[in-house]
Write an enzyme that holds these catalytic residues in place. Sequence first.
Site, mmCIF file in Angstrom:
data_model
loop_
_atom_site.group_PDB
_atom_site.id
_atom_site.type_symbol
_atom_site.label_atom_id
_atom_site.label_comp_id
_atom_site.label_asym_id
_atom_site.label_seq_id
_atom_site.Cartn_x
_atom_site.Cartn_y
_atom_site.Cartn_z
ATOM 1 N N SER A 22 0.868 -1.111 0.200
ATOM 2 C CA SER A 22 0.307 0.018 0.081
ATOM 3 C C SER A 22 0.863 1.238 -0.013
ATOM 4 O O SER A 22 0.440 2.117 -0.666
ATOM 5 C CB SER A 22 -1.137 -0.044 1.133
ATOM 6 O OG SER A 22 -1.868 -0.922 1.179
ATOM 7 N N LYS A 71 -10.373 -5.275 9.705
ATOM 8 C CA LYS A 71 -11.407 -4.718 8.991
ATOM 9 C C LYS A 71 -12.971 -4.927 9.569
ATOM 10 O O LYS A 71 -13.611 -3.920 9.313
ATOM 11 C CB LYS A 71 -11.643 -5.576 7.805
ATOM 12 C CG LYS A 71 -10.280 -5.198 6.804
ATOM 13 C CD LYS A 71 -10.385 -6.191 5.288
ATOM 14 C CE LYS A 71 -9.198 -5.957 4.459
ATOM 15 N NZ LYS A 71 -9.340 -6.617 3.265
ATOM 16 N N ASP A 108 -12.325 -2.705 -1.595
ATOM 17 C CA ASP A 108 -12.231 -4.102 -2.254
ATOM 18 C C ASP A 108 -13.068 -4.477 -3.145
ATOM 19 O O ASP A 108 -12.816 -5.306 -4.350
ATOM 20 C CB ASP A 108 -12.151 -5.222 -1.070
ATOM 21 C CG ASP A 108 -10.554 -5.112 -0.279
ATOM 22 O OD1 ASP A 108 -9.688 -4.559 -1.106
ATOM 23 O OD2 ASP A 108 -10.553 -5.474 0.971
ATOM 24 N N GLY A 131 -12.739 -20.940 -1.729
ATOM 25 C CA GLY A 131 -12.474 -20.445 -0.356
ATOM 26 C C GLY A 131 -13.594 -19.791 0.330
ATOM 27 O O GLY A 131 -14.697 -19.432 -0.402
ATOM 28 N N GLY A 133 -13.162 -17.436 3.135
ATOM 29 C CA GLY A 133 -12.874 -16.324 4.319
ATOM 30 C C GLY A 133 -13.411 -14.816 3.912
ATOM 31 O O GLY A 133 -14.363 -14.640 3.304
ATOM 32 N N ALA A 136 -13.445 -13.710 0.397
ATOM 33 C CA ALA A 136 -14.546 -14.592 -0.344
ATOM 34 C C ALA A 136 -16.018 -13.618 -0.255
ATOM 35 O O ALA A 136 -16.545 -13.838 -0.931
ATOM 36 C CB ALA A 136 -14.700 -15.761 0.373
ATOM 37 N N ARG A 160 -18.460 -22.760 7.653
ATOM 38 C CA ARG A 160 -17.947 -22.022 6.366
ATOM 39 C C ARG A 160 -18.819 -21.999 5.346
ATOM 40 O O ARG A 160 -19.453 -20.869 4.804
ATOM 41 C CB ARG A 160 -16.725 -22.373 5.759
ATOM 42 C CG ARG A 160 -15.441 -21.806 6.907
ATOM 43 C CD ARG A 160 -15.415 -20.380 7.069
ATOM 44 N NE ARG A 160 -14.270 -19.855 7.936
ATOM 45 C CZ ARG A 160 -13.283 -19.381 7.428
ATOM 46 N NH1 ARG A 160 -13.024 -19.612 6.317
ATOM 47 N NH2 ARG A 160 -12.535 -18.942 8.474
ATOM 48 N N GLY A 241 -4.110 -10.782 -8.002
ATOM 49 C CA GLY A 241 -4.016 -9.977 -6.944
ATOM 50 C C GLY A 241 -3.651 -8.471 -6.916
ATOM 51 O O GLY A 241 -4.031 -7.683 -6.335
#
Length: 278
Positions: A22, A71, A108, A131, A133, A136, A160, A241
């Site tokens: 960043s 977050k 995001d 995934g 998390g 996701a 999950r 990414g």
Amino acid sequence: MSGTDNRRRAAVLGSPIAHSLSPVLHRAAYEELGLGDWSYDRFEVDEEALPGFFAKLGPEWAGLSLTMPLKRAVIPLLDEVTETAASVEAVNTVVFTEDGRRVGDNTDIPGMVAALRERGIEQVDSAAILGAGATASSALAALARICTGEVVAYVRSAERAAEMRLWGERLDLRVRTEDWSDAERALSAPLVIATTPAGTTDALAAATPERPATLFDVLYDPWPTELAARWSAYGGAVVGGLDLLVHQAVLQAEQMTGLSPAPLGAMRKAGEHALAAH
């Protein structure tokens, strides 16, 4: 705001934070925008230390970028949370307004949409997520904007799976869950979003279809992942990414500085250079 303002500060917070790109991206934006009196730093801050960090911030602060594990922890410290951030209960951007209010947002989600749009992906009729998390849930929120049909999430646990279905209900998105043991099936989807840690999808690379569609792999270091490399070799479109990181940082820089558009090209080039040097 302009380069004639008094010194302004911004930073990224998280734990661990040492390898965050960043600062590289935001400093490149400031340089391109002529904001010589702006600075952007990184601070190792965990959930326990976050309230104390906020308490010490002065009027020179313009904004903060937040990474894990902050977050969700930051939300009680804010005066306002945007609808986008509230939709996934995750804030990665805090902007300090001129009247001293703390506004939380999530870049995001629109960052994912923008990264896909840059590659010509405006809409898909179905998608798969690898995934379950925090990333996701942001991917689901992004898909809620561009996917007209079902999303299948491949996960490792019943807990999950239930979480992903709940996010789908909240986002008004049709989400079906499957066990991770069947994750190879995901690769035939029109859009595959891999949100898992480094190495997790390596075993799936051999199952890449002969004519793959689009893979969005949220990792950027190491890059390419085995799956992304095989996907690209077979002629499939790959969004990485770094694409996500740059697009979400562009939106952060615009919110914090009040200047738009932020320099996407310069920020991406700075990120690529930093990764190559690393």
